[in-house]
Design a protein around this motif. Sequence first.
Motif, PDB file in Angstrom:
ATOM      1  N   THR A 122       6.811  -1.652  -9.560  1.00 59.34           N
ATOM      2  CA  THR A 122       6.178  -1.197  -8.428  1.00 59.34           C
ATOM      3  C   THR A 122       5.564  -2.388  -7.867  1.00 59.34           C
ATOM      4  O   THR A 122       5.301  -2.575  -6.402  1.00 59.34           O
ATOM      5  CB  THR A 122       4.969   0.024  -8.588  1.00 59.34           C
ATOM      6  N   GLU A 123       4.936  -3.134  -8.409  1.00 65.00           N
ATOM      7  CA  GLU A 123       4.314  -4.397  -7.942  1.00 65.00           C
ATOM      8  C   GLU A 123       5.371  -5.449  -7.335  1.00 65.00           C
ATOM      9  O   GLU A 123       4.746  -6.437  -6.906  1.00 65.00           O
ATOM     10  CB  GLU A 123       3.426  -4.917  -9.058  1.00 65.00           C
ATOM     11  N   ARG A 148       0.733  -1.204  -0.076  1.00 63.90           N
ATOM     12  CA  ARG A 148       0.019   0.008  -0.218  1.00 63.90           C
ATOM     13  C   ARG A 148       0.851   1.414   0.116  1.00 63.90           C
ATOM     14  O   ARG A 148       0.638   2.449  -0.691  1.00 63.90           O
ATOM     15  CB  ARG A 148      -0.894   0.053   1.241  1.00 63.90           C
ATOM     16  N   SER A 149       1.902   1.117   0.851  1.00 66.40           N
ATOM     17  CA  SER A 149       2.973   2.614   0.723  1.00 66.40           C
ATOM     18  C   SER A 149       3.643   2.515  -0.651  1.00 66.40           C
ATOM     19  O   SER A 149       3.706   3.803  -1.102  1.00 66.40           O
ATOM     20  CB  SER A 149       3.734   2.328   1.843  1.00 66.40           C
ATOM     21  N   ASP A 175       2.238   1.923  -3.577  1.00 64.65           N
ATOM     22  CA  ASP A 175       1.242   2.061  -4.407  1.00 64.65           C
ATOM     23  C   ASP A 175       1.084   3.783  -3.986  1.00 64.65           C
ATOM     24  O   ASP A 175       1.209   4.773  -5.211  1.00 64.65           O
ATOM     25  CB  ASP A 175      -0.092   1.714  -4.426  1.00 64.65           C
ATOM     26  N   PHE A 176       1.171   4.086  -2.905  1.00 67.07           N
ATOM     27  CA  PHE A 176       0.757   5.599  -2.537  1.00 67.07           C
ATOM     28  C   PHE A 176       2.084   6.665  -2.865  1.00 67.07           C
ATOM     29  O   PHE A 176       2.007   7.468  -3.489  1.00 67.07           O
ATOM     30  CB  PHE A 176       0.742   5.748  -0.894  1.00 67.07           C
ATOM     31  N   ILE A 177       3.247   6.045  -2.459  1.00 66.71           N
ATOM     32  CA  ILE A 177       4.383   6.894  -2.589  1.00 66.71           C
ATOM     33  C   ILE A 177       4.756   6.787  -4.088  1.00 66.71           C
ATOM     34  O   ILE A 177       5.112   8.048  -4.504  1.00 66.71           O
ATOM     35  CB  ILE A 177       5.860   6.332  -2.019  1.00 66.71           C
ATOM     36  N   HIS A 178       4.489   5.884  -4.991  1.00 69.30           N
ATOM     37  CA  HIS A 178       4.560   6.081  -6.355  1.00 69.30           C
ATOM     38  C   HIS A 178       3.544   6.769  -7.029  1.00 69.30           C
ATOM     39  O   HIS A 178       3.792   7.027  -8.513  1.00 69.30           O
ATOM     40  CB  HIS A 178       5.135   4.488  -7.009  1.00 69.30           C
ATOM     41  N   SER A 179       2.712   7.101  -6.616  1.00 66.15           N
ATOM     42  CA  SER A 179       1.448   7.753  -7.151  1.00 66.15           C
ATOM     43  C   SER A 179       1.841   9.422  -7.015  1.00 66.15           C
ATOM     44  O   SER A 179       1.260  10.206  -7.740  1.00 66.15           O
ATOM     45  CB  SER A 179       0.064   7.754  -6.742  1.00 66.15           C
TER      46      SER A 179
END
Lengths: 566, 299
Positions: free
Chosen positions: A261-262, A90-91, A93-97
């Motif tokens: 990222t995944e 989750r982090s 995904d968040f940081i890379h958005s």
Amino acid sequence: MSAKRLSANRAMWTQNVRQIGWIAIIHLLLWLAAIVLPIGLSYSQYDPKVGNVPQWKNVYYISNGFETLIAWLVPILAAAGVVRYMHEKRSADFIHSLPIRRTELLVGQMVFGWLMLVGPLVVAAIAAIGCLLGLDLPWPIGASDVWRWFGETLVVETVIFALGIVVGVLVGQSVIHVVLTNIALFFPTGIMVLLFSNMPLWLYGFPDGYYLSEKLMDWALPIRYAMLTDQAMSAGEIGMLLLLSLLFFSLSIWLYERRPTEAAGQALAFTVLRPLFVYGVAFCMCLTGGFYFGQVGDGWGWTIFGYVAFSFVGYVIAQMVVMKTWRVFHKWKGYVAFAAAMTVLFLAVRLDPIGYVSRVPELADIEKVYFGQSVMNWQSPNMMEREFEAFDQFLHTKDNIKAVRALHAQLVHDQPIPSRFGNIQPIVIGYVLKDGTRLIRRYQVPIEAYMPYFQRIMGSKEYKQQYYLLLRPGYSPIRQVTIRNVETGRPVVVLADPKEIESFLEAIKQDLWQKPVESLLGGQVWNGEIEFLQSDGDQFSLPIDQYSSHVRNWLEDRRLWEKIQK
Amino acid sequence: MIQLVDVTKTFDRFAAVKGANMMVPKGAIYGLLGPNGAGKTTLLKMMAGILRQDRGTIAVDGEDVWENVRIKQRLLFLPDFVYFFPHATIRQMADFYEQLYPSFSRGRFMELQSVFGLDPNKKIQQFSKGMQRQAAFWLAFSVQPDVLIMDEPLDGLDAFVRRHVKQLLIEEVAEREMTVVISSHNLRELEDLCGMVGLMARGVVQLERDLDELRAGMHKLQLAFRDGCPGELAERLDIVHREERGSIVLLIVRGEKRRVEETVRAFHPLILDVLPLSLEEIFMYEMGGDAHVRETVVS
């Protein structure tokens, strides 16, 4: 970098301070406890009447093991902290958005992590210097020692941190990150040790000890750090380590740009690494198993069992880690392929296409031979002259060169497999050829079967004379001879009169010349101990045994023999 | 405007998205529908620049999203499980967003406090799941992005909050021409919100329609003829579904309402009723045989 971009990094840094700032605090507290606290303690415990100043040669003496642990583990912790955001789904995904470019993000994190190392080091160094200068005591170390410690520690922590970042980008879980960073830290040394330890199993006569030198240990940074007590870093070494850090930092950025990222939550971030990891683990475990069972078991059966069992376990565990399940047994084909490849490799080395095993130099080419039981004196020959009984020797006479070469040729021909229960003598044979080339081999030789060869070499005048200090010319004069009862350890006879000593030495020298080779290969019975004190203060002992007939006569003539027997 | 062309993404040999195409006009609220595992989340994450596509292009206002700070500053992604830094309060998260997004508005943040009624100084992790989601909306609306991408955002919100949030969304779109992409597995949830709907199944956007056009393009007819339904009529209409109830024929047909009526009248029907179709029914017929997809989306 524009003001807006700075603001993006500031946002991340604020977050870092909240989330992982404690690592810097722990780092500082640890260094204060390791270095500054002992200085304070010594000051408070100092008693001018006793003069108990601590015996520190440099900062590494203050608390060596503890210091090594800090310099080794805290940078790994810092690396794990600053890249953790990409290891949790989750982090990640968040940081890379967020509107931050990857390079910028990682560089920001690396700088933050590095500052968590530098900052506490600077504070600890200043505190230590402050204590040394401020507390009035005849300290054995000064500010320059502290700055040396600061520099070297910073370099070591930086390299370990940089390595931690590379590994962090390569993996997708924090636990695996920490484990793999440690493995990577010891990998260069570990793999060389494993390879060299296995080579004697593959190539008969391979002198593993010759290659397993202390230099290998320098490649493992925590070990190198522990050795800083006696071995300061040269400018070259520091330069190389800094270059290595730079390389690691750049490599992490390059990899991070390509990292999916995944990968968060996966064991390894890049799929191409999976087979590399699986077969790498299988290979290392294979070598470990072969080495262990090659030592413990006897014969090829056990060694091959070690290779197969350990590599299989390694393969299965690595697959489990990569696939994140224990149900990996359908992947058996990969193991079969691995086993086949290893068999081919093993046979290729074993068939010895370059003739490593069978190479025995021509007699005419040999300048001198080395005959001994360890490789150490081959590397540093000047140590030999100081030994009281020198098993390891360079031999120059034609006869001895022939004899050693003959033993070598026979061993290569027979390739004896030593039994676990017989008497075994490890033998190192070396050649210095006339063109300067050197060649060295090591064998485990069953003593009884090769006794004639031992006798020919070790029974020679050249060997005997170099073997005993007393037979060598020009040793420091003997000042005193003490003979002890072997059971009580009490001195029963003491000779101090130079004439007496001279006459006693004549007797013992005759015994030494006559001593049979068997007694040099173990199997001595100590009936008493003769202790010699030399003019240079050195002391050494020789036994009274069944071959000491001249000494016995000498003592009996003076009615001293009974005292020794009592 | 968001445009996806032939986007493909494979995880470990599993193709999650296989050549998807999609077009979201500026100022639209676009609903991305599809059953679980259709590839919606993957597609949205690629749109938000989190995941990188293996193939194809993803462009916002003509620019590639991947590693594009300028675009990402104007784009916000709201995941299905919202994330906040451990132990962070809403205020701290707001500070964080403010430093990263130039469009963040303090005023808007203060204004929305009364709408959501959450304590900005409390640790977000102490909130319930639904409240955390509200906090995420609060922050998202304060950022005032040009593009808002949301993955199943209304899950776990009660009806009251849901209405509020929808209202806010519609306002933002109307006032600032914000572009919204919102995913769901349930059509009913999006019906009153979206102007456009894309249907995703098995990694591909199967169809993409303007809802008003969709409504105008399919009709339910109730017909009766003296001598039964003439065969020729069936040939001249685009019939999706046909049902006979005694002498009454029920037809679902594609086409413009006026033209369909004219065509039928030419055969002099005894009865001609044009009935409204619910969006659910339209989808059911549009998707035809794909029972699984149909049932998940429409149920």
